[in-house]
Write a protein that holds these residues in place. Structure first.
Motif, PDB file in Angstrom:
ATOM      1  N   ARG A   1      -2.246   2.014  10.953  1.00 19.49           N
ATOM      2  CA  ARG A   1      -1.164   2.972  11.226  1.00 19.49           C
ATOM      3  C   ARG A   1      -0.340   2.450  12.393  1.00 19.49           C
ATOM      4  O   ARG A   1      -0.879   2.035  13.408  1.00 19.49           O
ATOM      5  N   GLY A   2       0.953   2.481  12.254  1.00 13.47           N
ATOM      6  CA  GLY A   2       1.818   2.062  13.346  1.00 13.47           C
ATOM      7  C   GLY A   2       2.305   0.633  13.193  1.00 13.47           C
ATOM      8  O   GLY A   2       1.522  -0.280  12.920  1.00 13.47           O
ATOM      9  N   LYS A   3       3.596   0.437  13.371  1.00 19.31           N
ATOM     10  CA  LYS A   3       4.196  -0.887  13.301  1.00 19.31           C
ATOM     11  C   LYS A   3       3.892  -1.650  14.572  1.00 19.31           C
ATOM     12  O   LYS A   3       4.051  -1.132  15.677  1.00 19.31           O
ATOM     13  N   ARG A   4       3.444  -2.889  14.420  1.00 13.93           N
ATOM     14  CA  ARG A   4       3.131  -3.709  15.586  1.00 13.93           C
ATOM     15  C   ARG A   4       3.284  -5.176  15.226  1.00 13.93           C
ATOM     16  O   ARG A   4       3.065  -5.563  14.079  1.00 13.93           O
ATOM     17  N   PHE A   5       3.658  -5.979  16.188  1.00 11.38           N
ATOM     18  CA  PHE A   5       3.850  -7.409  16.007  1.00 11.38           C
ATOM     19  C   PHE A   5       4.810  -7.714  14.857  1.00 11.38           C
ATOM     20  O   PHE A   5       4.631  -8.676  14.105  1.00 11.38           O
ATOM     21  N   GLY A   6       5.827  -6.869  14.728  1.00 12.89           N
ATOM     22  CA  GLY A   6       6.845  -7.098  13.723  1.00 12.89           C
ATOM     23  C   GLY A   6       6.406  -6.810  12.302  1.00 12.89           C
ATOM     24  O   GLY A   6       7.122  -7.127  11.351  1.00 12.89           O
ATOM     25  N   MET A   7       5.236  -6.187  12.130  1.00 12.30           N
ATOM     26  CA  MET A   7       4.692  -5.912  10.805  1.00 12.30           C
ATOM     27  C   MET A   7       4.592  -4.408  10.592  1.00 12.30           C
ATOM     28  O   MET A   7       4.136  -3.679  11.476  1.00 12.30           O
ATOM     29  N   GLU A   8       5.002  -3.968   9.428  1.00 12.89           N
ATOM     30  CA  GLU A   8       4.806  -2.570   9.073  1.00 12.89           C
ATOM     31  C   GLU A   8       3.310  -2.267   9.012  1.00 12.89           C
ATOM     32  O   GLU A   8       2.488  -3.152   8.774  1.00 12.89           O
ATOM     33  N   SER A   9       2.957  -1.013   9.211  1.00 15.22           N
ATOM     34  CA  SER A   9       1.552  -0.655   9.105  1.00 15.22           C
ATOM     35  C   SER A   9       1.073  -0.886   7.678  1.00 15.22           C
ATOM     36  O   SER A   9       1.853  -0.879   6.719  1.00 15.22           O
ATOM     37  N   ALA A  10      -0.238  -1.097   7.541  1.00 16.11           N
ATOM     38  CA  ALA A  10      -0.805  -1.312   6.208  1.00 16.11           C
ATOM     39  C   ALA A  10      -0.579  -0.088   5.323  1.00 16.11           C
ATOM     40  O   ALA A  10      -0.283  -0.221   4.126  1.00 16.11           O
ATOM     41  N   GLU A  11      -0.707   1.110   5.902  1.00 11.94           N
ATOM     42  CA  GLU A  11      -0.472   2.322   5.104  1.00 11.94           C
ATOM     43  C   GLU A  11       0.980   2.415   4.657  1.00 11.94           C
ATOM     44  O   GLU A  11       1.258   2.796   3.504  1.00 11.94           O
ATOM     45  N   ALA A  12       1.920   2.069   5.531  1.00 11.33           N
ATOM     46  CA  ALA A  12       3.334   2.126   5.166  1.00 11.33           C
ATOM     47  C   ALA A  12       3.652   1.110   4.080  1.00 11.33           C
ATOM     48  O   ALA A  12       4.413   1.398   3.150  1.00 11.33           O
ATOM     49  N   SER A  13       3.075  -0.076   4.185  1.00 13.11           N
ATOM     50  CA  SER A  13       3.300  -1.091   3.148  1.00 13.11           C
ATOM     51  C   SER A  13       2.742  -0.628   1.810  1.00 13.11           C
ATOM     52  O   SER A  13       3.360  -0.825   0.761  1.00 13.11           O
ATOM     53  N   GLY A  14       1.574   0.013   1.843  1.00 10.47           N
ATOM     54  CA  GLY A  14       0.995   0.528   0.613  1.00 10.47           C
ATOM     55  C   GLY A  14       1.816   1.646   0.007  1.00 10.47           C
ATOM     56  O   GLY A  14       2.001   1.712  -1.219  1.00 10.47           O
ATOM     57  N   ALA A  15       2.339   2.523   0.856  1.00  8.41           N
ATOM     58  CA  ALA A  15       3.175   3.618   0.362  1.00  8.41           C
ATOM     59  C   ALA A  15       4.457   3.079  -0.265  1.00  8.41           C
ATOM     60  O   ALA A  15       4.902   3.558  -1.321  1.00  8.41           O
ATOM     61  N   ALA A  16       5.060   2.068   0.375  1.00  9.11           N
ATOM     62  CA  ALA A  16       6.274   1.465  -0.172  1.00  9.11           C
ATOM     63  C   ALA A  16       5.990   0.820  -1.522  1.00  9.11           C
ATOM     64  O   ALA A  16       6.783   0.945  -2.468  1.00  9.11           O
ATOM     65  N   LEU A  17       4.864   0.144  -1.630  1.00  6.37           N
ATOM     66  CA  LEU A  17       4.507  -0.489  -2.900  1.00  6.37           C
ATOM     67  C   LEU A  17       4.336   0.541  -4.004  1.00  6.37           C
ATOM     68  O   LEU A  17       4.864   0.380  -5.113  1.00  6.37           O
ATOM     69  N   MET A  18       3.604   1.613  -3.724  1.00  4.60           N
ATOM     70  CA  MET A  18       3.374   2.621  -4.753  1.00  4.60           C
ATOM     71  C   MET A  18       4.676   3.244  -5.222  1.00  4.60           C
ATOM     72  O   MET A  18       4.863   3.506  -6.424  1.00  4.60           O
ATOM     73  N   ASN A  19       5.609   3.467  -4.303  1.00  3.85           N
ATOM     74  CA  ASN A  19       6.916   4.000  -4.693  1.00  3.85           C
ATOM     75  C   ASN A  19       7.671   3.012  -5.578  1.00  3.85           C
ATOM     76  O   ASN A  19       8.286   3.399  -6.580  1.00  3.85           O
ATOM     77  N   LYS A  20       7.631   1.729  -5.229  1.00  5.04           N
ATOM     78  CA  LYS A  20       8.317   0.722  -6.027  1.00  5.04           C
ATOM     79  C   LYS A  20       7.709   0.595  -7.426  1.00  5.04           C
ATOM     80  O   LYS A  20       8.404   0.234  -8.385  1.00  5.04           O
ATOM     81  N   LEU A  21       6.410   0.878  -7.535  1.00  4.58           N
ATOM     82  CA  LEU A  21       5.751   0.816  -8.833  1.00  4.58           C
ATOM     83  C   LEU A  21       5.880   2.107  -9.618  1.00  4.58           C
ATOM     84  O   LEU A  21       5.370   2.218 -10.738  1.00  4.58           O
ATOM     85  N   GLY A  22       6.548   3.103  -9.029  1.00  9.53           N
ATOM     86  CA  GLY A  22       6.779   4.358  -9.727  1.00  9.53           C
ATOM     87  C   GLY A  22       5.624   5.330  -9.690  1.00  9.53           C
ATOM     88  O   GLY A  22       5.612   6.306 -10.442  1.00  9.53           O
ATOM     89  N   ALA A  23       4.652   5.075  -8.787  1.00  7.26           N
ATOM     90  CA  ALA A  23       3.487   5.952  -8.714  1.00  7.26           C
ATOM     91  C   ALA A  23       3.637   7.037  -7.660  1.00  7.26           C
ATOM     92  O   ALA A  23       2.811   7.964  -7.611  1.00  7.26           O
ATOM     93  N   GLY A  24       4.667   6.937  -6.815  1.00  8.37           N
ATOM     94  CA  GLY A  24       4.821   7.930  -5.753  1.00  8.37           C
ATOM     95  C   GLY A  24       3.607   7.938  -4.854  1.00  8.37           C
ATOM     96  O   GLY A  24       3.161   6.904  -4.376  1.00  8.37           O
ATOM     97  N   ASN A  25       3.045   9.116  -4.615  1.00  2.74           N
ATOM     98  CA  ASN A  25       1.833   9.247  -3.801  1.00  2.74           C
ATOM     99  C   ASN A  25       0.596   9.509  -4.647  1.00  2.74           C
ATOM    100  O   ASN A  25      -0.431   9.946  -4.132  1.00  2.74           O
ATOM    101  N   SER A  26       0.691   9.255  -5.950  1.00  3.91           N
ATOM    102  CA  SER A  26      -0.387   9.599  -6.865  1.00  3.91           C
ATOM    103  C   SER A  26      -1.401   8.466  -7.006  1.00  3.91           C
ATOM    104  O   SER A  26      -1.134   7.441  -7.653  1.00  3.91           O
ATOM    105  N   LEU A  27      -2.568   8.638  -6.396  1.00  2.00           N
ATOM    106  CA  LEU A  27      -3.641   7.661  -6.584  1.00  2.00           C
ATOM    107  C   LEU A  27      -4.122   7.674  -8.024  1.00  2.00           C
ATOM    108  O   LEU A  27      -4.493   6.617  -8.570  1.00  2.00           O
ATOM    109  N   ALA A  28      -4.106   8.833  -8.647  1.00  5.54           N
ATOM    110  CA  ALA A  28      -4.532   8.914 -10.044  1.00  5.54           C
ATOM    111  C   ALA A  28      -3.656   8.035 -10.921  1.00  5.54           C
ATOM    112  O   ALA A  28      -4.153   7.315 -11.799  1.00  5.54           O
ATOM    113  N   ALA A  29      -2.346   8.060 -10.665  1.00  4.44           N
ATOM    114  CA  ALA A  29      -1.440   7.217 -11.447  1.00  4.44           C
ATOM    115  C   ALA A  29      -1.709   5.742 -11.193  1.00  4.44           C
ATOM    116  O   ALA A  29      -1.694   4.925 -12.129  1.00  4.44           O
ATOM    117  N   MET A  30      -1.964   5.391  -9.947  1.00  6.55           N
ATOM    118  CA  MET A  30      -2.248   3.988  -9.617  1.00  6.55           C
ATOM    119  C   MET A  30      -3.557   3.531 -10.263  1.00  6.55           C
ATOM    120  O   MET A  30      -3.667   2.402 -10.735  1.00  6.55           O
TER     121      MET A  30
END
Length: 555
Positions: free
Chosen positions: A259-288
């Motif tokens: 959690r939290g951006k540091r050393f010029g890198m987005e947080s792991a959770e933020a990167s995962g959330a962005a990926l799920m949105n790009k894949l069309g899953a939104g926040n749905s783990l069931a869909a993923m």
């Protein structure tokens, strides 16, 4: 071959009796002399090859499929009957390497049911040292079944050799707030690393049945496998599961935090959330979790997603540089090293070449400020191509290798550094002298098992002797923590005048590899770390942003 006494390996009493003992899910016919082992995990039957017993595709955890996708590995219950261990298990899902790459090889079938390991053991092994291999591939590709990782030659040195699969890419390293919410520890990511820890626990509990000494385990890996070795050295969860470590071409880069951006890198959770949105899953783990695994591992990289370990305070407690600075890593003997031509086969890591020598100098001065003169002394503008190759090599791989042995030496652990600078005609003709991973066929003795486009290693005395020497050094280190080889130079620890082993046409002991470069790249890392908003090691040379001012902790 070294002898370790009589093992507890048994033989099948007869084909009919074995067949009757099999479970319905593992039907197989066995040769009458096929080796059988009764391990705590269950009874297995493998194959015999010369003086070795080989067991392949042994599951060390339950398949991470369905609702178990993106969860920590679950212990594998002991199985009934006799399990067939004659064939490798499937590779973990991955996109595969490009067909024109020297690293490209045909992979076996892929599956999420891939958490397996393989064992090569001498017939007479008893309390033999154990060598656990973690494959490379940028945490995205690779498999324990790759022919170049065949453990037979190393096992002939008197070791029990184990190679493991672990989850890769998005399936192995995805973090997301919803995944953290369903975790009792409130963390996510690191599933591939947790797989490696589960495999080491399996080895601890079972390897004695195969003739291995559970109290003498060496973990080893190359590239992302060496990154994994550092993660395991840093993780409290892996403490006590291994006794020595070998890191070939490791890279101690900055790592996303949960959690939290540091050393010029987005947080792991933020990167995962962005990926799920790009894949069309939104926040749905069931869909993923319903998405096709093969599709996921191909689509995720196209969105810009990259798999990394996650600093979550549980599996990884802090940045690797901080863990090693504080002396919190596993206090085990270590071999670490790098290759002279690391970047020659990894030119994707280089920025575009500047138009002129003057443009090169200008960009170095803009990036490195008062350190620019030092940088240009080591990486001059009179040969920009070679300087760019050397600078990236040293900032990523050379700095990491030397940092590892320095930090282990500081906590009293014997540590040994090497530089692999070996070339041969086919590689040199391709401009790949000492390229990334080129030491592997020598360590494993598998020069005849390299991928199709790999520069062919000649079968001559120089190559065979170098391979024999490296296998001797690696196996003696696994036995005793002291690398030695019959008829070869003594390999002093790094603490003796910054000693290292230089592998060119033959091994040669030397001191102070690439003098001065380590201190330059350590200073750059330290300033960026102190600033807190710049990654280190990827942005090298002309790709460097303006260097932060000198910080008190860097003096």
């Amino acid at each position: 071959m070294r002898s370790y006494g009589v093992t507890k390996l048994g033989r099948a009493a007869g084909g009919l009796a074995v067949a009757l003992a099999l479970t319905a899910t593992h039907p197989v016919s066995f040769a009458a002399e096929a080796p059988v082992v009764e391990a705590p995990a269950g009874t297995v039957q493998g194959i015999e090859s010369g003086d070795l017993r080989i067991f392949k595709g042994l599951p060390y955890a339950l398949p991470p499929i369905g609702d178990a996708r993106w969860r920590p590995p679950r212990p594998m219950p002991a199985w009934g009957g006799v399990r067939d261990a004659a064939s490798f298990g499937p590779a973990c899902f991955q996109p595969g390497s490009a067909g024109k790459s020297i690293y490209h090889d045909e992979l076996p079938a892929m599956s999420e049911d891939c958490l397996t390991l393989n064992i090569w053991t001498p017939k007479d092994a008893e309390h033999a040292p154990v060598f656990v291999w973690i494959h490379g591939g940028a945490l995205t590709n690779g498999a324990s079944s790759e022919a170049m990782y065949d453990g037979a030659k190393l096992a002939e040195e008197g070791m029990v050799v184990v190679s493991i699969n672990y989850r890769l890419g998005v399936l192995g390293y995805l973090a997301h707030p919803a995944l953290s919410a369903e975790s009792p520890r409130h963390v996510s990511g690191n599933y591939g690393l947790l797989d490696q820890i589960a495999a080491l626990k399996w080895v601890k509990a079972n390897i004695a049945a195969f003739g291995g000494n559970a109290d003498n385990v060496t973990i080893a890996g190359e590239s992302a496998g060496a990154l994994s070795v550092m993660y395991l050295m840093a993780s409290p969860l892996a403490r006590g599961l291994f006794d020595k470590a070998i890191a070939e071409s490791a890279y101690m880069v900055s790592t996303p935090e949960l959690r939290g951006k540091r050393f010029g890198m987005e947080s792991a959770e933020a990167s995962g959330a962005a990926l799920m949105n790009k894949l069309g899953a939104g926040n749905s783990l069931a869909a993923m979790r319903k998405m096709d695994a093969a599709t996921l591992v191909k689509q995720a990289p196209a969105t810009g997603y990259l798999p990394w370990g996650t600093i979550d305070g549980y599996v990884l407690t802090r940045q690797l540089v901080d863990t090693f600075d504080r002396g919190e890593q596993a206090p085990v003997p270590l071999i670490a090293g790098f290759n002279s031509g690391e970047i020659r086969s990894l030119r994707i890591l280089l920025p575009p070449r500047p138009d002129s020598a003057e443009a090169y100098r200008k960009r170095i001065r803009a990036g490195y400020g008062e350190l620019a003169d030092t940088f240009l002394k080591f990486y001059p503008a009179d040969d920009v191509d070679e300087s760019m190759l050397a600078a990236t090599r040293d900032a990523m791989y050379g700095w990491t290798a030397e940092r590892l042995v320095r930090k282990q030496t500081a906590i009293g652990a014997p540590s040994y550094l090497y530089l692999f600078d070996h070339g041969y005609p086919a590689a040199d003709e391709m401009g790949l002298h000492g390229f990334h991973a080129s030491e592997l066929p020598y360590v494993f003795g598998t020069a005849d098992r390299t991928p199709p486009l790999w520069p062919k290693v000649p079968d001559d005395p120089v190559e065979r002797n170098l391979s024999e020497a490296m296998r001797d050094y690696w196996s003696s280190f696994a036995r005793s923590g002291d690398p030695s080889a019959a008829g070869q130079p003594n390999w002093p620890s790094f603490g003796h005048d910054e000693a290292y082993m230089y592998f060119a046409q033959a091994p040669q002991a030397a001191t102070r590899p690439l003098p001065g470069r380590y201190r330059l790249h350590e200073e750059v890392m330290c300033r960026r770390h102190a600033a807190g908003d710049i990654a280190w090691n990827w942005n090298v040379g002309i790709a460097s942003p303006p260097l932060p001012p000198e910080a008190p902790e860097c003096q």
